[in-house]
Design an enzyme around this catalytic site. Structure first.
Site, mmCIF file in Angstrom:
data_model
loop_
_atom_site.group_PDB
_atom_site.id
_atom_site.type_symbol
_atom_site.label_atom_id
_atom_site.label_comp_id
_atom_site.label_asym_id
_atom_site.label_seq_id
_atom_site.Cartn_x
_atom_site.Cartn_y
_atom_site.Cartn_z
ATOM 1 N N GLY A 46 -55.618 80.317 -64.845
ATOM 2 C CA GLY A 46 -56.345 81.562 -65.023
ATOM 3 C C GLY A 46 -56.954 82.017 -63.721
ATOM 4 O O GLY A 46 -57.185 81.201 -62.812
ATOM 5 N N LEU A 95 -60.372 77.078 -59.541
ATOM 6 C CA LEU A 95 -59.829 77.271 -58.190
ATOM 7 C C LEU A 95 -60.928 77.622 -57.184
ATOM 8 O O LEU A 95 -60.770 77.381 -55.992
ATOM 9 C CB LEU A 95 -58.765 78.380 -58.203
ATOM 10 C CG LEU A 95 -57.503 78.097 -59.022
ATOM 11 C CD1 LEU A 95 -56.617 79.338 -59.075
ATOM 12 C CD2 LEU A 95 -56.729 76.919 -58.446
ATOM 13 N N HIS A 140 -66.630 84.176 -65.253
ATOM 14 C CA HIS A 140 -66.449 84.645 -63.866
ATOM 15 C C HIS A 140 -66.807 86.126 -63.738
ATOM 16 O O HIS A 140 -67.405 86.546 -62.758
ATOM 17 C CB HIS A 140 -64.979 84.503 -63.438
ATOM 18 C CG HIS A 140 -64.634 83.167 -62.844
ATOM 19 N ND1 HIS A 140 -65.267 82.663 -61.733
ATOM 20 C CD2 HIS A 140 -63.689 82.255 -63.180
ATOM 21 C CE1 HIS A 140 -64.732 81.481 -61.425
ATOM 22 N NE2 HIS A 140 -63.772 81.200 -62.292
HETATM 23 NI NI NI Z 1 -62.548 79.525 -62.445
#
Ligand code: NI
Length: 169
Positions: A46, A95, A140
């Site tokens: 994602g 990430l 996020h």
């Molecule tokens: Ni993330």
């Protein structure tokens, strides 16, 4: 192919809440294509727009198994309208938070509303892995990271480790 730079903790851009997208034009389509190239290259399951510095409410994901065909999903202006239950997301990672994994408590079922990349309304019932990924990516878009869900001590230790690493570069 364009691989965008993925911002990493503690970059303050990741804390910026995103705004809704009301005009899905060619530039947006191009940005989504670049986000997907970046996500597959990483590789990740994602990616939220803010992770590549774009402060819009856009996320992409693909939870197809390694031996299955790619199945890119795009969600614009997503919001969780209902939620229930509890699931432990084991060994969650991001990430933008390299070299850190943790178990995170998430809702086990959620109902998400938003629009797809053509601007058509979507309503999505998600459970398990998909529910976890969507909660992570929607966080996020609000400037929240999965590390905010772990204990202050764990977060402090990680912050110290990353700062030391940045200094030694
Ligand atoms: Ni993330």
């Amino acid at each position: 192919m364009t691989i965008l730079k993925i911002l990493t903790y503690p970059d303050q851009t990741l804390r910026r809440p995103t705004s809704e997208l009301d005009n899905i034009d060619g530039d947006v389509q191009q940005m989504i294509d670049q986000m997907s190239e970046t996500m597959y290259d990483a590789p990740g399951v994602g990616l939220a727009a803010i992770q590549v510095g774009w402060d819009k409410s856009v996320l992409i994901y693909d939870i197809a198994a390694a031996d299955q065909d790619r199945s890119l999903q795009v969600l614009i202006n997503p919001r969780i309208v209902d939620q229930e239950g509890e699931i432990l997301s084991e060994d969650e990672g991001c990430l933008s938070v390299p070299e850190f994994r943790a178990d995170v408590k998430r809702y086990s079922s959620i109902l998400v509303k938003g629009v797809d990349r053509e601007g058509r309304p979507i309503e999505l019932e998600a459970e398990g892995m998909l529910a976890i990924v969507l909660q992570h990516e929607i966080d996020h878009l609000k400037g929240k990271l999965f590390i905010d869900h772990v204990s202050a001590l764990k977060r402090q230790l990680y912050t110290r480790r990353m700062k030391k690493k940045l200094r030694s570069k």
